[in-house]
Design a protein around this motif. Sequence first.
Motif, short mmCIF file in Angstrom:
data_model
loop_
_atom_site.label_atom_id
_atom_site.label_comp_id
_atom_site.label_asym_id
_atom_site.label_seq_id
_atom_site.Cartn_x
_atom_site.Cartn_y
_atom_site.Cartn_z
N THR A 258 30.67 66.60 -40.23
CA THR A 258 29.80 66.68 -41.64
C THR A 258 30.26 65.67 -42.77
N GLU A 259 29.62 65.61 -43.95
CA GLU A 259 30.41 64.93 -44.98
C GLU A 259 31.50 65.27 -45.47
N GLN B 120 34.20 64.57 -42.83
CA GLN B 120 34.67 63.10 -42.89
C GLN B 120 35.74 62.93 -44.08
#
Length: 299
Positions: free
Chosen positions: A59-60, A63
């Motif tokens: 997911t953001e 990361q």
Amino acid sequence: MDHMHLMTVFVAVGEQESFAAASRSLNLSPAAITRAVAALEEKLGAQLLQRTTRHVRLTEAGQRYLDDCRSILASIEEANDAVAGGDTTPKGKLNITASVLFGKVFVTPCIVQYLKEYPEVDIAAYFLDRPVNLIEEGMDVAVRLGHLSDSSMKALRVGRMRRVLCASPEYLARHGVPQHPSDLERHSIIAASHLAPRVEWKFGLGEDSLTVRLKPRLTITSIDSAIRAAVDGLGICRLLSYQMAEELADGRLRIILPEYEEEPWPVHILHRESKYGSSKVRKFIDLLAQQLRAHPHLN
């Protein structure tokens, strides 16, 4: 569970985008890997991975956390090395990147020598003809050609190389030798670059520099293929001198317009900024720097 263990498991899953691969690399059961990631997500109160029946994706938030975890774990390893006096035997994994042909010609021999000397180290070499972000893509060491724009990395200059025009003796005998960059407009041009209708080649230094806009006869993304086309007499190509060193040495290609060359491109070894020096990284950089500085095509 120990937070450092959870981070180590998450980094393995995130880098390989696979629970099974992380299980194999860490020698842990798949169930232990799944429990560790679930425990970490629960502890953080955030979803780090998106799971489907076939894929695992960050997911953001995952990361961002992966980048932070890499940095933290590397700092711990480097701090341990520093306390031990920096003379510990290198062990673990190194991620290295360079451009494709440069990696083949210059970096691979150093990697082979290093692995023979340090059997407890594994290396993943990413030879790519595109910019690689060391932090985001988890690289320990990179070799960069050209002037640097990223000031967040430590850089060690190890050589330089020329960007030269070349053609085969056969082509020059049929079409003549250009005496000035403007003469290139009347010649067959091979562009080793991304596909585009025109190329702009810069010549000279400082105030005396000039740019010539040319329409290539052949535009090709493979450097090896561009060299082959030039050797076969199709036209004039512009490359870095090391890329066609063999062809220049045996006379299949000749350099033209050397007096109009740009300033040579610097060659740097890059690594991530750190308070300490990881033993495995430091020793590899030392070996690579020694080999590159001694190479006749880079100096």
